[in-house]
Design a protein around this motif. Structure first.
Motif, PDB file in Angstrom:
ATOM      1  N   LYS A   1      51.592  -5.153  16.929  1.00 20.42           N
ATOM      2  CA  LYS A   1      51.579  -4.244  18.083  1.00 20.42           C
ATOM      3  C   LYS A   1      50.236  -4.317  18.813  1.00 20.42           C
ATOM      4  O   LYS A   1      50.183  -4.342  20.051  1.00 20.42           O
ATOM      5  CB  LYS A   1      51.837  -2.807  17.613  1.00 20.42           C
ATOM      6  CG  LYS A   1      53.291  -2.517  17.305  1.00 20.42           C
ATOM      7  CD  LYS A   1      53.472  -1.052  16.910  1.00 20.42           C
ATOM      8  CE  LYS A   1      54.945  -0.741  16.655  1.00 20.42           C
ATOM      9  NZ  LYS A   1      55.135   0.678  16.266  1.00 20.42           N
ATOM     10  N   GLU A   2      49.148  -4.335  18.019  1.00 17.54           N
ATOM     11  CA  GLU A   2      47.838  -4.407  18.651  1.00 17.54           C
ATOM     12  C   GLU A   2      47.674  -5.701  19.443  1.00 17.54           C
ATOM     13  O   GLU A   2      47.168  -5.698  20.580  1.00 17.54           O
ATOM     14  CB  GLU A   2      46.746  -4.304  17.581  1.00 17.54           C
ATOM     15  CG  GLU A   2      46.646  -2.922  16.945  1.00 17.54           C
ATOM     16  CD  GLU A   2      45.587  -2.875  15.852  1.00 17.54           C
ATOM     17  OE1 GLU A   2      45.005  -3.958  15.562  1.00 17.54           O
ATOM     18  OE2 GLU A   2      45.337  -1.788  15.306  1.00 17.54           O
ATOM     19  N   LYS A   3      48.120  -6.828  18.853  1.00 17.65           N
ATOM     20  CA  LYS A   3      47.984  -8.107  19.557  1.00 17.65           C
ATOM     21  C   LYS A   3      48.858  -8.141  20.808  1.00 17.65           C
ATOM     22  O   LYS A   3      48.427  -8.604  21.866  1.00 17.65           O
ATOM     23  CB  LYS A   3      48.357  -9.262  18.629  1.00 17.65           C
ATOM     24  CG  LYS A   3      47.304  -9.544  17.553  1.00 17.65           C
ATOM     25  CD  LYS A   3      47.679 -10.771  16.745  1.00 17.65           C
ATOM     26  CE  LYS A   3      46.603 -11.119  15.709  1.00 17.65           C
ATOM     27  NZ  LYS A   3      46.941 -12.324  14.943  1.00 17.65           N
ATOM     28  N   ILE A   4      50.095  -7.628  20.679  1.00 19.35           N
ATOM     29  CA  ILE A   4      51.000  -7.627  21.840  1.00 19.35           C
ATOM     30  C   ILE A   4      50.454  -6.731  22.937  1.00 19.35           C
ATOM     31  O   ILE A   4      50.446  -7.086  24.127  1.00 19.35           O
ATOM     32  CB  ILE A   4      52.414  -7.190  21.403  1.00 19.35           C
ATOM     33  CG1 ILE A   4      53.050  -8.271  20.500  1.00 19.35           C
ATOM     34  CG2 ILE A   4      53.300  -6.923  22.612  1.00 19.35           C
ATOM     35  CD1 ILE A   4      54.356  -7.849  19.858  1.00 19.35           C
ATOM     36  N   ASN A   5      49.987  -5.539  22.531  1.00 20.50           N
ATOM     37  CA  ASN A   5      49.434  -4.617  23.529  1.00 20.50           C
ATOM     38  C   ASN A   5      48.204  -5.209  24.190  1.00 20.50           C
ATOM     39  O   ASN A   5      48.015  -5.070  25.413  1.00 20.50           O
ATOM     40  CB  ASN A   5      49.073  -3.285  22.873  1.00 20.50           C
ATOM     41  CG  ASN A   5      50.298  -2.506  22.444  1.00 20.50           C
ATOM     42  OD1 ASN A   5      51.384  -2.704  22.981  1.00 20.50           O
ATOM     43  ND2 ASN A   5      50.139  -1.607  21.482  1.00 20.50           N
ATOM     44  N   ARG A   6      47.365  -5.871  23.399  1.00 26.98           N
ATOM     45  CA  ARG A   6      46.178  -6.489  23.974  1.00 26.98           C
ATOM     46  C   ARG A   6      46.578  -7.617  24.917  1.00 26.98           C
ATOM     47  O   ARG A   6      45.984  -7.791  25.990  1.00 26.98           O
ATOM     48  CB  ARG A   6      45.277  -7.009  22.857  1.00 26.98           C
ATOM     49  CG  ARG A   6      44.051  -7.740  23.370  1.00 26.98           C
ATOM     50  CD  ARG A   6      43.029  -7.958  22.270  1.00 26.98           C
ATOM     51  NE  ARG A   6      41.933  -8.785  22.722  1.00 26.98           N
ATOM     52  CZ  ARG A   6      40.949  -8.379  23.495  1.00 26.98           C
ATOM     53  NH1 ARG A   6      40.935  -7.112  23.910  1.00 26.98           N
ATOM     54  NH2 ARG A   6      39.972  -9.180  23.864  1.00 26.98           N
ATOM     55  N   THR A   7      47.608  -8.376  24.525  1.00 26.63           N
ATOM     56  CA  THR A   7      48.079  -9.459  25.400  1.00 26.63           C
ATOM     57  C   THR A   7      48.607  -8.900  26.714  1.00 26.63           C
ATOM     58  O   THR A   7      48.283  -9.405  27.801  1.00 26.63           O
ATOM     59  CB  THR A   7      49.180 -10.259  24.683  1.00 26.63           C
ATOM     60  OG1 THR A   7      48.681 -10.743  23.438  1.00 26.63           O
ATOM     61  CG2 THR A   7      49.636 -11.419  25.536  1.00 26.63           C
ATOM     62  N   VAL A   8      49.408  -7.854  26.629  1.00 24.89           N
ATOM     63  CA  VAL A   8      49.964  -7.247  27.843  1.00 24.89           C
ATOM     64  C   VAL A   8      48.845  -6.676  28.710  1.00 24.89           C
ATOM     65  O   VAL A   8      48.852  -6.808  29.941  1.00 24.89           O
ATOM     66  CB  VAL A   8      50.973  -6.144  27.454  1.00 24.89           C
ATOM     67  CG1 VAL A   8      51.425  -5.365  28.687  1.00 24.89           C
ATOM     68  CG2 VAL A   8      52.177  -6.758  26.751  1.00 24.89           C
ATOM     69  N   ARG A   9      47.863  -6.020  28.048  1.00 24.38           N
ATOM     70  CA  ARG A   9      46.753  -5.437  28.811  1.00 24.38           C
ATOM     71  C   ARG A   9      45.935  -6.516  29.507  1.00 24.38           C
ATOM     72  O   ARG A   9      45.563  -6.388  30.688  1.00 24.38           O
ATOM     73  CB  ARG A   9      45.862  -4.626  27.879  1.00 24.38           C
ATOM     74  CG  ARG A   9      44.746  -3.879  28.599  1.00 24.38           C
ATOM     75  CD  ARG A   9      44.019  -2.898  27.683  1.00 24.38           C
ATOM     76  NE  ARG A   9      43.325  -3.601  26.593  1.00 24.38           N
ATOM     77  CZ  ARG A   9      43.729  -3.620  25.345  1.00 24.38           C
ATOM     78  NH1 ARG A   9      44.826  -2.971  24.996  1.00 24.38           N
ATOM     79  NH2 ARG A   9      43.051  -4.271  24.404  1.00 24.38           N
ATOM     80  N   LEU A  10      45.671  -7.637  28.774  1.00 28.61           N
ATOM     81  CA  LEU A  10      44.915  -8.736  29.385  1.00 28.61           C
ATOM     82  C   LEU A  10      45.687  -9.352  30.533  1.00 28.61           C
ATOM     83  O   LEU A  10      45.115  -9.697  31.586  1.00 28.61           O
ATOM     84  CB  LEU A  10      44.598  -9.794  28.323  1.00 28.61           C
ATOM     85  CG  LEU A  10      43.514  -9.431  27.304  1.00 28.61           C
ATOM     86  CD1 LEU A  10      43.446 -10.492  26.221  1.00 28.61           C
ATOM     87  CD2 LEU A  10      42.167  -9.310  28.004  1.00 28.61           C
ATOM     88  N   ARG A  11      47.002  -9.508  30.349  1.00 32.18           N
ATOM     89  CA  ARG A  11      47.818 -10.080  31.428  1.00 32.18           C
ATOM     90  C   ARG A  11      47.753  -9.188  32.666  1.00 32.18           C
ATOM     91  O   ARG A  11      47.608  -9.698  33.795  1.00 32.18           O
ATOM     92  CB  ARG A  11      49.261 -10.228  30.939  1.00 32.18           C
ATOM     93  CG  ARG A  11      50.200 -10.749  32.019  1.00 32.18           C
ATOM     94  CD  ARG A  11      51.614 -10.868  31.494  1.00 32.18           C
ATOM     95  NE  ARG A  11      52.525 -11.333  32.532  1.00 32.18           N
ATOM     96  CZ  ARG A  11      53.831 -11.522  32.365  1.00 32.18           C
ATOM     97  NH1 ARG A  11      54.363 -11.296  31.161  1.00 32.18           N
ATOM     98  NH2 ARG A  11      54.583 -11.946  33.359  1.00 32.18           N
ATOM     99  N   ARG A  12      47.843  -7.855  32.442  1.00 35.70           N
ATOM    100  CA  ARG A  12      47.791  -6.934  33.580  1.00 35.70           C
ATOM    101  C   ARG A  12      46.430  -7.030  34.280  1.00 35.70           C
ATOM    102  O   ARG A  12      46.344  -7.037  35.517  1.00 35.70           O
ATOM    103  CB  ARG A  12      48.042  -5.511  33.100  1.00 35.70           C
ATOM    104  CG  ARG A  12      48.212  -4.508  34.245  1.00 35.70           C
ATOM    105  CD  ARG A  12      48.375  -3.087  33.742  1.00 35.70           C
ATOM    106  NE  ARG A  12      49.447  -2.987  32.762  1.00 35.70           N
ATOM    107  CZ  ARG A  12      49.264  -2.706  31.488  1.00 35.70           C
ATOM    108  NH1 ARG A  12      48.058  -2.497  31.022  1.00 35.70           N
ATOM    109  NH2 ARG A  12      50.294  -2.614  30.653  1.00 35.70           N
ATOM    110  N   GLU A  13      45.366  -7.114  33.479  1.00 35.50           N
ATOM    111  CA  GLU A  13      44.033  -7.202  34.072  1.00 35.50           C
ATOM    112  C   GLU A  13      43.865  -8.500  34.863  1.00 35.50           C
ATOM    113  O   GLU A  13      43.275  -8.509  35.950  1.00 35.50           O
ATOM    114  CB  GLU A  13      42.980  -7.107  32.973  1.00 35.50           C
ATOM    115  CG  GLU A  13      42.902  -5.730  32.324  1.00 35.50           C
ATOM    116  CD  GLU A  13      41.924  -5.706  31.166  1.00 35.50           C
ATOM    117  OE1 GLU A  13      41.329  -6.771  30.890  1.00 35.50           O
ATOM    118  OE2 GLU A  13      41.761  -4.635  30.538  1.00 35.50           O
TER     119      GLU A  13
END
Length: 818
Positions: A567-579
């Motif tokens: 979950k942490e990796k997926i959330n970080r991936t999604v957050r980085l993609r959004r940024e």
């Protein structure tokens, strides 16, 4: 409003006087063409002269009188000098009404009102002093009255407050606060009179209460015949009562009160003493009669005749002493009679008591060995009661009857012992079984899977043990039995819930694993978790619950760790993609694709790689590429505006430099008609650096060509300064550009361009030579095709043309741009 109108009038007068001032007429010259002059306007009329009025009365003057009136009111002038105070207030009202219309009369009335207020204050102060002196005399009388009733003893605290209040009144009077002093004195007198009245009333009530209590005590003493049993003490009380009455009548209240309290306490003590002695005698008499009667019942007259005779003689002696009012001697005789009767009774039953004592000791030893007095206190009590009954009966019945009843009692004790020992053994068996079952339940973690049930079973077991320790056998058997059944049920319930909880938790965890697509993002770890789940299922089937629970905990913990990590990796991936997407969108706004094309290209490449890695479920590679994409996109957003500003500043520098160069090529004509040749400028230096010849000057006077011309332009000193300021701003812009501060450089270049543009606009003029028959009307009609614009030419040449109706041939006029 009146002040405002007066101010406007003064301004109007000054303005009229200034407007009417005359100036010398200009020199007249021969006109080239006669023109009709406009009709002359009539001269303005002089305004009427305004006489100065006296200043109106100010608020400060009125406030002084009001303060004096308030000062008189504070000393009760409304009561002591009402006429003068009323006169001062009326005069003040009249003065206020005339403050605008007749200031002098208003001031005179204010003076009268102030004088009346001062007189009212003086009269009030005089009367207050007289009243205060009367207060002092009255206070002296009240002080003497309080001393007479000994107020300092009965109410010392209130007397102290009265003295403090008197001191405050004196201080207020000495500080000339007469109104407050009068109020304080009134309160002091009222408090003192109230205290005197309360103390007097309390003394009278105390005396009446003393008389009433004394009569009640006298009656009580008569009821118990205290004058016969204690004649000396009674006589002393009567003498002391007479003395207390004398003290009350002579006004010695404190001593009388102490004496009265002493009398009442002594009378009450004497009454209780006599009454207690009489009750004690009656009790001793009854005890002696009962003891003699009991001794007779066990045939003590035959078995202990001497002791019985002595008891009878002592009883008769006690009766005789009471008749002679000797209470102490009577009590002692009755006490000795009872003791003698008791000894006679004991001697009578002593012969048969030894036989019964053997059986009693045997019964007592068995009960002690069994602790029957604790496990079955009521049964033991009943046996002891029966033994006591036998103890009483063998004193009055024959020996053989008592022995038979004693044998029956021993037999009953043996049966009681057998029954009780069997119940104790059964209770211990139940307690042992409950402990074993409770331990089995704890082994399967019942404290977690059935906490309420295991707690209830433990509480039942503890209650059983507590009841056993409290020797409550039946309760302990009941609790041990319930605890055993509850522990058994808890054991099976915990097993079932343990398995159900594991299945439910694993099902939930399995759902979360599917949600985060663990089988794709982490296939090896997911397979290991499912393999462990199969092993746990086998352990449950073998009823190896402890090992199954341990493995279940490890498997669930590992699954939760994996879920949290994914979950942490997926959330970080999604957050980085959004940024990254936000940064790429921002890069479009700042045109980074133009000014930072390499960075944008790198960011786009890494963004695409990250998306591809995520589609292949490679989170680590996706995170790495998204971080690189974010780094390049943020760098592009950061440097694009700077590069854009640098290019824009450079372009603006070139454009403004050209503007200043064009403006530098203009020929300037000053107001005095001198021509300034253009000094060509290229950036920071003039175009030509050749030294000037000796006969060449910067400002060279020359004739202006006749007729219309657009070669030379006109500019005054301020217009010429525009160009110099533009060059100065341009040079500052170059310095800021070299320092890398493009925003500041841009602002300098923009200011330089604005000044150069203004210079060029202000110098776009033409020169026109006046011909005969010309006038401003015709010239503007010719130059602008609109004769009504003649004021433009007049304003531009105002230093030359003093009268727009008078112009002369040969004048060179400036024709400004329309």
């Amino acid at each position: 409003m009146k002040k405002y109108l007066l101010f406007c009038g003064i301004i109007f007068i000054l303005f009229s006087l200034t407007f009417c001032a005359t100036t010398p007429p200009p020199e007249e010259e021969e006109p080239a063409v006669e023109e009709e002059a406009p009709p002359e306007e009539p001269a303005p009329e002089e305004p009427p002269v305004v006489e100065e009025k006296p200043e109106p009365v100010t608020d400060e003057e009125i406030q002084v009188v009001k303060d004096q009136i308030e000062k008189a009111k504070r000393v009760f002038a409304e009561t002591h000098s009402p006429q003068l105070l009323k006169k001062a207030e009326d005069t003040l009202d009249n003065a206020v009404e005339l403050r605008e219309s007749d200031p002098d009369e208003s001031r005179r009335l204010l003076s009268d009102a102030e004088e009346n207020a001062k007189q009212a204050y003086s009269e009030s102060v005089t009367k207050i002093k007289e009243i205060y002196n009367r207060y002092l005399a009255e206070l002296k009388e009240i002080e003497e009255e309080l001393k007479g009733v000994r107020a300092d003893l009965f109410a010392p605290g209130e007397v102290k407050k009265l003295y403090e209040q008197a001191q405050r009144a004196q201080q207020l009077y000495e500080s000339e606060k007469y109104g407050e002093a009068q109020k304080e004195a009134d309160g002091l007198i009222a408090s003192a009179e109230d205290l005197h009245e309360r103390i007097t009333s309390a003394i009278e009530e105390a005396y009446e209460s003393y008389i009433t209590k004394l009569k009640d005590s006298e009656q009580k003493l008569k009821d118990v015949e205290a004058d016969k049993f204690t004649p000396e003490k009674t006589e002393y009380l009567y003498r002391t009562a007479t003395e207390a009455q004398r003290l009350f009548e002579s006004g010695e209240y404190l001593e009388a009160r102490e004496k009265a309290e002493e009398i009442l306490a002594s009378a009450d003590s004497l009454y209780r003493e006599v009454e207690t002695d009489k009750k004690e005698y009656q009790k001793l008499k009854q005890d002696a009669e009962l003891a003699i009667e009991e001794a007779k019942n066990v045939q003590a007259l035959n078995r202990a005749p001497d002791t019985m005779r002595k008891a009878s003689d002592l009883y008769s002696e006690g009766l005789k002493e009471y008749e002679n009012y000797n209470l102490k001697e009577a009590q002692e005789a009755m006490r000795m009679a009872k003791n003698s009767a008791d000894r006679a009774r004991s001697e009578a039953i002593g012969q048969i008591y030894d036989t019964y004592l053997t059986y009693l000791k045997k019964m007592e030893q068995k009960l002690k060995d069994l602790e029957a007095d604790k496990f079955a206190p009521y049964g033991v009590k009943r046996l002891y009661e029966r033994a006591s009954e036998l103890d009483e009966s063998f004193r009055t019945r024959d020996f053989f009857t008592v022995k038979k009843e004693a044998d029956e009692l021993v037999k009953e004790v043996n049966n009681f012992y057998d029954t009780l020992s069997e119940r104790i053994r059964y209770a211990n068996i139940l307690m042992r079984d409950a402990n074993w079952l409770l331990k089995d339940a704890l082994d399967v973690r019942a404290s977690r899977w059935a906490p309420d049930e295991i707690k209830e079973a433990q509480e039942l077991l503890d209650k059983g043990k507590e009841a056993y320790r409290g020797y409550n056998l039946e309760k302990s058997i009941e609790f041990f039995s319930k605890a055993r059944e509850k522990a058994k049920d808890t054991y099976y319930l915990a097993r079932r819930r343990m398995r159900e909880a594991y299945y439910a938790q694993f099902e939930k965890t399995e759902g979360e694993l599917k949600t985060v697509r663990a089988s794709k993002f982490a296939p090896e770890e997911t397979a290991k978790i499912y393999s462990t789940a199969e092993e746990i299922e086998k352990l449950y089937k073998k009823e190896q619950y402890a090992e199954a629970e341990r493995k279940a905990g490890e498997a669930l913990s590992e699954a939760n760790r994996l879920i949290t990590e994914l979950k942490e990796k997926i959330n970080r991936t999604v957050r980085l993609r959004r940024e990254v997407e936000i940064d790429l969108e921002e890069s479009k706004r700042v045109e980074a694709y133009i000014w930072a094309s390499n960075e944008i290209e790198n960011a786009t490449v890494y963004y695409a790689r990250a998306l591809e890695a995520f589609r292949r479920y490679n989170l680590t590679e996706s995170l790495k590429n998204f971080e690189l994409a974010r780094e390049y996109s943020r760098r592009a957003v950061a440097i694009a505006p700077r590069r854009k500003a640098e290019e824009e500043t450079k372009a603006l520098m070139i454009e403004v430099g050209r503007e200043i160069e064009e403006a530098s090529e203009f020929t300037v004509i000053t107001e005095e008609g001198e021509i300034i040749k253009p000094q060509l400028w290229r950036g920071a230096r003039p175009k030509s650096e050749n030294p000037r010849s000796d006969n060449q000057e910067d400002n060279q006077s020359m004739l202006i060509p006749s007729g219309e011309s657009d070669v030379a332009v006109l500019g005054d000193v301020s217009t010429q300064n525009l160009l110099e300021r533009a060059k100065e701003q341009y040079m500052k812009g170059l310095e800021a550009q070299e320092q890398g501060d493009f925003e500041r450089a841009k602002s300098y270049f923009e200011e330089a361009g604005r000044l150069a543009y203004a210079y060029k606009q202000l110098t776009k003029v033409k020169i026109y030579s006046v011909q005969k028959t010309n006038c401003l009307w015709k010239i503007t009609d010719r130059m602008y095709n609109n004769p009504f614009l003649w004021p433009l030419v007049w304003v531009a040449n105002m230093k030359l043309i003093r009268d727009p109706d008078l112009i002369y041939p040969g004048w060179e006029l400036i024709i400004p741009e329309r």
